[in-house]
Enzyme design. Structure first.
Site, mmCIF file in Angstrom:
data_model
loop_
_atom_site.group_PDB
_atom_site.id
_atom_site.type_symbol
_atom_site.label_atom_id
_atom_site.label_comp_id
_atom_site.label_asym_id
_atom_site.label_seq_id
_atom_site.Cartn_x
_atom_site.Cartn_y
_atom_site.Cartn_z
ATOM 1 N N GLU A 287 -19.764 -24.208 -21.547
ATOM 2 C CA GLU A 287 -21.170 -24.575 -21.766
ATOM 3 C C GLU A 287 -21.306 -25.783 -22.686
ATOM 4 O O GLU A 287 -22.306 -26.492 -22.631
ATOM 5 C CB GLU A 287 -21.953 -23.384 -22.342
ATOM 6 N N HIS A 308 2.294 -13.026 -12.382
ATOM 7 C CA HIS A 308 2.603 -12.436 -11.081
ATOM 8 C C HIS A 308 1.467 -12.663 -10.086
ATOM 9 O O HIS A 308 1.455 -12.066 -9.013
ATOM 10 C CB HIS A 308 2.889 -10.936 -11.237
ATOM 11 N N LYS A 421 -31.405 -20.003 -12.750
ATOM 12 C CA LYS A 421 -32.522 -19.142 -13.171
ATOM 13 C C LYS A 421 -33.794 -19.537 -12.420
ATOM 14 O O LYS A 421 -34.539 -18.677 -11.950
ATOM 15 C CB LYS A 421 -32.770 -19.268 -14.677
HETATM 16 O O1 PA5 Z 1 -24.591 -20.024 -25.501
HETATM 17 C C1 PA5 Z 1 -25.739 -19.825 -25.122
HETATM 18 O O2 PA5 Z 1 -26.725 -20.357 -25.670
HETATM 19 C C2 PA5 Z 1 -26.009 -18.874 -23.976
HETATM 20 O O3 PA5 Z 1 -24.843 -18.385 -23.431
HETATM 21 C C3 PA5 Z 1 -26.851 -17.703 -24.454
HETATM 22 O O4 PA5 Z 1 -26.182 -17.023 -25.464
HETATM 23 C C4 PA5 Z 1 -27.149 -16.743 -23.311
HETATM 24 O O5 PA5 Z 1 -27.754 -17.425 -22.242
HETATM 25 C C5 PA5 Z 1 -28.077 -15.631 -23.787
HETATM 26 O O6 PA5 Z 1 -29.254 -16.170 -24.312
HETATM 27 P P1 PA5 Z 1 -30.201 -15.335 -25.237
HETATM 28 O O7 PA5 Z 1 -29.484 -14.992 -26.477
HETATM 29 O O8 PA5 Z 1 -31.377 -16.216 -25.487
HETATM 30 O O9 PA5 Z 1 -30.580 -14.090 -24.464
#
Ligand code: PA5
Length: 431
Positions: A287, A308, A421
């Protein structure tokens, strides 16, 4: 302590171009430490280590003690950065098999079974979970920075209704961890009077493991959060300067290799309980760096199991990958017994420990892969401890930020996650 060994990359680096490239790594490090780069409003994960709040750590420990006294099962509801960090540390430091409450040393505070929920949309999982919870004393920690993420929100609705129909004191058993002000979870906490912890505004999900988001579930699992937290504090101070900085070596080598066409990194370990740490690492790097149609694809492997399955490809497939081994010294001396018949031909190993065999598997793999054209580095911990895991957390967070700046992206946002989303919500007809 943790150590980085990059000697099995050296043969793949051209000294002259590496020297030309090094100042860019130092500049990216300065951009991070001076807070002058893109996303500098998201550096709270450094700020909390620079200004430790011991009162908050104590409050988290007190709430964790309440959970440990009350719960047979702790449900940790969250997804992405709101659960991977907690899962990583809890799995790394928990026994491989459940210990019955009779076997636990301190009977006044036993470790609840930790179950993660709200990290997918499986109906079967939810149905089976609610059946499993019947007759058990349950607490829930609900983590969502935005308070609007669909998976944990749906899970929370099921869990909340189930708990309200079973317990008179649900308001104490549900703990909310969210943004300081906004989001539906704050509305719940206000309306239902749930205890609440805050994820500071300037900390994004995947950087939040050392905020209450990670620390409360981790403490409830019986992990010493002070050592974890202060391990990260120590690493922050050790990585303050660019000279002899292992996070910069790691980030620089990764970026150099990417420019040479090594587009996939495999984070591999030889210890099953490190699988959660690998998943946390994968999200952190994917990310933070995967932007503008660029970045290293972070892949994970659990060896020797996966040797493996993907071992053939690694040794002999397309030469566009490099490896980082996450290694921990295994203290367990489980000695291989002699066998009079020796029908399995293993008597040459009698008297050796399984961990010594595992170490040979690691050394043999790193050597074979280097010879096969896979540059590899090793990050090793001298012991699998809270302190060293804290060090690893900061090490990787620092390195990924430098990596993002080397790529010219803002490491602290994740606009790409929104695309699926939008499509999903349009199919669901969200108002
Ligand atoms: O790193 C990030 O920002 C995302 O992976 C969020 O943690 C994830 O989408 C969950 O979001 P939230 O904590 O708003 O539910």
């Amino acid at each position: 302590m943790i150590y980085l060994d990059h000697s099995r990359v050296d043969a793949f680096l051209d000294e002259k171009s590496w020297k030309r490239f090094s100042p860019r790594v130092v500049a990216a490090h300065k951009t991070l430490t001076l807070g002058s780069g893109a996303g500098s409003e998201w550096l709270g994960w450094r700020r909390i280590l620079q200004e430790p709040n011991d009162a908050l750590l104590e409050e988290i420990s007190r709430t964790a003690s309440f959970i440990r006294a009350k719960a047979d099962v702790l449900l940790c509801i969250g997804i992405g950065g709101s659960y991977l960090g907690a899962r990583a540390i809890i799995e790394a430091l928990s026994p491989n098999f459940p210990i019955s409450s009779e076997e636990q040393e301190d009977m006044s505070s036993t470790t609840p079974e930790i179950i993660f929920v709200g990290h997918h949309l499986s109906g079967a999982y939810m149905r089976e979970l609610l059946v499993y919870l019947e007759g058990r004393s349950v607490c829930a920690v609900v983590v969502s920075k935005s308070g609007t993420t669909l998976e944990p929100a749906i899970a929370f609705r099921f869990v909340r209704q189930w708990m309200e129909s079973r317990f008179d004191d649900t308001a104490q058993r549900i703990i909310i961890i969210t943004d300081p002000e906004s989001g539906a979870l704050n509305a719940f906490a206000d309306e239902k009077d749930y205890p609440r912890f805050v994820i500071p505004r300037d900390i994004g999900g995947r950087f939040s493991v050392l905020s209450p988001a990670g620390l409360l579930p981790i403490a409830a699992a019986g992990v010493d959060i002070l050592s974890l937290f202060y391990g990260a504090v120590a690493m922050l101070s050790e990585l303050a300067e660019s000279e002899g900085n292992m996070a910069l070596s790691y980030a620089g080598i990764r970026h150099y290799l990417l420019n040479e066409g090594y587009t996939t990194e495999v984070l591999a370990h030889f210890e099953p309980r490190l699988s959660g740490v690998a998943s946390w690492w994968q999200q952190l790097f994917a990310e933070s760096e995967g932007k503008n149609h660029n970045g290293i694809f972070p892949s994970i492997a659990a060896y020797s199991t996966d040797l493996h399955s993907i071992g053939q490809y690694l040794q002999d497939g397309r030469r566009d990958l490099f490896e980082t081994f996450l290694i921990v010294k295994d203290e367990e001396v489980v000695t291989i017994p002699p066998d009079p018949g020796n029908l399995d031909g293993l008597n040459y190993l009698s008297g050796q420990s399984i961990s010594a065999v595992n170490e040979s598997a690691f050394l043999g793999t790193s050597r074979a892969h280097e010879e096969g054209g896979v540059p590899n580095m090793t990050l090793s911990m001298d012991v699998l401890s809270e302190e060293n895991l804290g060090r690893c957390i900061y090490f990787f967070q620092h390195a990924v930020s430098v990596g993002g700046y080397l790529l010219g992206v803002n490491p602290f946002v994740q606009p790409g996650v929104e695309a699926y989303k939008a499509e999903m919500f349009s199919l669901l007809g969200r108002p």
